[in-house]
Motif scaffolding. Structure first.
Motif, PDB file in Angstrom:
ATOM      1  N   SER A  18      -2.740   1.096   0.153  1.00 59.21           N
ATOM      2  CA  SER A  18      -2.330   1.182  -1.250  1.00 59.21           C
ATOM      3  C   SER A  18      -3.155   2.249  -1.963  1.00 59.21           C
ATOM      4  N   ARG A  19      -2.600   2.782  -3.027  1.00 55.11           N
ATOM      5  CA  ARG A  19      -3.334   3.740  -3.852  1.00 55.11           C
ATOM      6  C   ARG A  19      -4.484   3.019  -4.548  1.00 55.11           C
ATOM      7  N   ILE A  20      -5.581   3.733  -4.747  1.00 57.10           N
ATOM      8  CA  ILE A  20      -6.699   3.146  -5.465  1.00 57.10           C
ATOM      9  C   ILE A  20      -6.229   2.762  -6.868  1.00 57.10           C
ATOM     10  N   GLY A  21      -6.489   1.513  -7.228  1.00 57.04           N
ATOM     11  CA  GLY A  21      -6.089   1.042  -8.549  1.00 57.04           C
ATOM     12  C   GLY A  21      -4.651   0.589  -8.626  1.00 57.04           C
ATOM     13  N   ALA A  22      -3.890   0.703  -7.515  1.00 59.05           N
ATOM     14  CA  ALA A  22      -2.489   0.298  -7.560  1.00 59.05           C
ATOM     15  C   ALA A  22      -2.375  -1.215  -7.626  1.00 59.05           C
ATOM     16  N   SER A  23      -1.314  -1.693  -8.268  1.00 53.56           N
ATOM     17  CA  SER A  23      -1.078  -3.127  -8.348  1.00 53.56           C
ATOM     18  C   SER A  23      -0.707  -3.671  -6.983  1.00 53.56           C
ATOM     19  N   THR A  24      -1.194  -4.903  -6.677  1.00 57.47           N
ATOM     20  CA  THR A  24      -0.822  -5.554  -5.433  1.00 57.47           C
ATOM     21  C   THR A  24       0.091  -6.743  -5.696  1.00 57.47           C
ATOM     22  N   THR A  25       0.745  -6.772  -6.848  1.00 55.44           N
ATOM     23  CA  THR A  25       1.707  -7.832  -7.114  1.00 55.44           C
ATOM     24  C   THR A  25       2.906  -7.650  -6.190  1.00 55.44           C
ATOM     25  N   PRO A  26       3.659  -8.745  -5.909  1.00 59.77           N
ATOM     26  CA  PRO A  26       4.754  -8.647  -4.940  1.00 59.77           C
ATOM     27  C   PRO A  26       5.749  -7.552  -5.282  1.00 59.77           C
ATOM     28  N   GLU A  27       6.094  -6.744  -4.271  1.00 52.48           N
ATOM     29  CA  GLU A  27       7.062  -5.679  -4.462  1.00 52.48           C
ATOM     30  C   GLU A  27       8.207  -5.765  -3.460  1.00 52.48           C
ATOM     31  N   GLN A  68      -9.535 -14.759  -8.090  1.00 53.73           N
ATOM     32  CA  GLN A  68      -8.978 -13.605  -8.792  1.00 53.73           C
ATOM     33  C   GLN A  68      -8.208 -12.697  -7.840  1.00 53.73           C
ATOM     34  N   SER A  69      -8.762 -12.466  -6.636  1.00 54.35           N
ATOM     35  CA  SER A  69      -8.075 -11.615  -5.673  1.00 54.35           C
ATOM     36  C   SER A  69      -6.720 -12.204  -5.284  1.00 54.35           C
ATOM     37  N   PHE A  70      -6.693 -13.486  -4.982  1.00 55.18           N
ATOM     38  CA  PHE A  70      -5.434 -14.130  -4.600  1.00 55.18           C
ATOM     39  C   PHE A  70      -4.442 -14.118  -5.756  1.00 55.18           C
ATOM     40  N   SER A  71      -4.923 -14.351  -6.971  1.00 54.10           N
ATOM     41  CA  SER A  71      -4.014 -14.419  -8.114  1.00 54.10           C
ATOM     42  C   SER A  71      -3.364 -13.078  -8.414  1.00 54.10           C
ATOM     43  N   ARG A  72      -4.014 -11.974  -8.022  1.00 51.23           N
ATOM     44  CA  ARG A  72      -3.443 -10.657  -8.256  1.00 51.23           C
ATOM     45  C   ARG A  72      -2.432 -10.250  -7.191  1.00 51.23           C
ATOM     46  N   VAL A  73      -2.417 -10.949  -6.060  1.00 54.65           N
ATOM     47  CA  VAL A  73      -1.541 -10.578  -4.948  1.00 54.65           C
ATOM     48  C   VAL A  73      -0.343 -11.514  -4.807  1.00 54.65           C
ATOM     49  N   PHE A  74      -0.557 -12.807  -5.049  1.00 59.40           N
ATOM     50  CA  PHE A  74       0.489 -13.790  -4.797  1.00 59.40           C
ATOM     51  C   PHE A  74       1.055 -14.358  -6.093  1.00 59.40           C
ATOM     52  N   GLU A 141      -8.027  -6.915  -1.565  1.00 62.48           N
ATOM     53  CA  GLU A 141      -6.684  -7.298  -2.018  1.00 62.48           C
ATOM     54  C   GLU A 141      -5.605  -6.582  -1.205  1.00 62.48           C
ATOM     55  N   ASP A 142      -5.881  -5.372  -0.755  1.00 60.75           N
ATOM     56  CA  ASP A 142      -4.929  -4.672   0.109  1.00 60.75           C
ATOM     57  C   ASP A 142      -4.674  -5.451   1.401  1.00 60.75           C
ATOM     58  N   THR A 143      -5.703  -6.121   1.904  1.00 61.77           N
ATOM     59  CA  THR A 143      -5.545  -6.929   3.110  1.00 61.77           C
ATOM     60  C   THR A 143      -4.645  -8.124   2.844  1.00 61.77           C
ATOM     61  N   LEU A 144      -4.863  -8.791   1.720  1.00 57.94           N
ATOM     62  CA  LEU A 144      -3.997  -9.917   1.355  1.00 57.94           C
ATOM     63  C   LEU A 144      -2.549  -9.456   1.234  1.00 57.94           C
ATOM     64  N   ALA A 145      -2.358  -8.304   0.593  1.00 64.40           N
ATOM     65  CA  ALA A 145      -1.001  -7.786   0.415  1.00 64.40           C
ATOM     66  C   ALA A 145      -0.377  -7.405   1.757  1.00 64.40           C
ATOM     67  N   ALA A 146      -1.182  -6.855   2.675  1.00 66.08           N
ATOM     68  CA  ALA A 146      -0.654  -6.474   3.986  1.00 66.08           C
ATOM     69  C   ALA A 146      -0.222  -7.698   4.789  1.00 66.08           C
ATOM     70  N   LEU A 147      -0.985  -8.772   4.716  1.00 61.33           N
ATOM     71  CA  LEU A 147      -0.601 -10.010   5.393  1.00 61.33           C
ATOM     72  C   LEU A 147       0.671 -10.583   4.778  1.00 61.33           C
ATOM     73  N   ARG A 148       0.725 -10.566   3.444  1.00 63.28           N
ATOM     74  CA  ARG A 148       1.934 -11.025   2.751  1.00 63.28           C
ATOM     75  C   ARG A 148       3.153 -10.227   3.208  1.00 63.28           C
ATOM     76  N   ASP A 149       3.016  -8.927   3.265  1.00 66.08           N
ATOM     77  CA  ASP A 149       4.149  -8.083   3.628  1.00 66.08           C
ATOM     78  C   ASP A 149       4.556  -8.284   5.091  1.00 66.08           C
ATOM     79  N   ALA A 150       3.575  -8.524   5.978  1.00 66.67           N
ATOM     80  CA  ALA A 150       3.904  -8.778   7.380  1.00 66.67           C
ATOM     81  C   ALA A 150       4.716 -10.057   7.525  1.00 66.67           C
TER      82      ALA A 150
END
Length: 230
Positions: A18-27, A68-74, A141-150
């Motif tokens: 992900s881009r630095i500072g990019a949102s990790t909310t579900p896309e 906080q990390s989980f709340s920003r991703v999921f 948070e990028d790791t959480l998002a990558a697992l979510r996306d997988a």
């Protein structure tokens, strides 16, 4: 031997960073069908006190950082807590997380995983979860998002992060595994019910997946090698 939810042998999933500072909310379409679960009902016997309240170098309590990390991703995150846990309940209310009490938490981490799976089974439309530990605040948070996306891209397959070929936590668990894990007990329950050797692997540039906090010194040093995998 693992006897539930085996995954087909599959190549690693290499997400685009992900881009630095990019949102990790579900896309991704379907990303909202993946929730987070934080296991935060352990006794912390090696730490000597409630390590969830211990402060990271920036002054953030351990469990607050993870929450906080989980709340920003999921879109949804549940936190498994001991009974009557005022600190945990207040944190969940403040961050918009769902508190899940585990009256059997003294029996081992498996009971907390079971409580999280029972919550998961009760959530309409939930297809998978990413389960993390409250004492691993350095997971990106990028790791959480990558697992979510997988979990979205490869439905029905467990997902496991790898850093330099080393497996770590959090772990992605599909709905097909919920019922079996809802009966878990003792320690490292998922290791006996999911064939992680055949899981979808997610390569990440994140040493936080193998670092946890066991002693106060770990807060300053960046943690030690995690000794317990789900």
């Amino acid at each position: 031997m693992p006897h539930a939810c085996p995954a087909s042998s599959a190549p690693s999933f290499h997400p685009q960073p992900s881009r630095i500072g990019a949102s990790t909310t579900p896309e991704l379409p379907g990303a909202t069908a993946v929730a987070g679960i934080i296991l935060a009902a352990g006794a912390a016997s090696r730490f000597g006190s409630d390590k969830r309240r211990a402060l990271l170098p920036d002054g953030t309590p351990l469990l607050v950082a993870v929450g906080q990390s989980f709340s920003r991703v999921f879109a949804r995150t549940a936190v498994v807590l001991p009974p009557d846990d005022v600190f945990g309940l207040e944190l969940c209310a403040r961050l918009g997380l769902e508190a899940v009490p585990n009256a059997r938490c003294r029996e081992g981490q498996g009971t907390s995983l079971a409580a999280g799976m029972q919550w998961s089974l009760a959530q309409p439309g939930l297809e998978a979860v990413v389960v993390g530990l409250a004492d691993m605040p350095w997971v990106h948070e990028d790791t959480l998002a990558a697992l979510r996306d997988a979990l979205v891209r490869f439905p029905g397959e467990p997902a496991m992060p790898l850093w330099r070929d080393r497996p770590g936590n959090p772990r992605g668990i599909p709905r097909s595994c919920f019922a079996s894990l809802a009966q878990a007990s003792g320690a490292q329950a998922a290791a006996h019910r999911i064939d992680w050797d055949a899981a979808r692997t997610v390569a990440v540039d994140d040493p936080g997946i193998v670092r946890d906090v066991d002693t106060p010194a770990d807060l300053e040093s960046g943690g030690e090698d995690a000794h317990a995998l789900l």
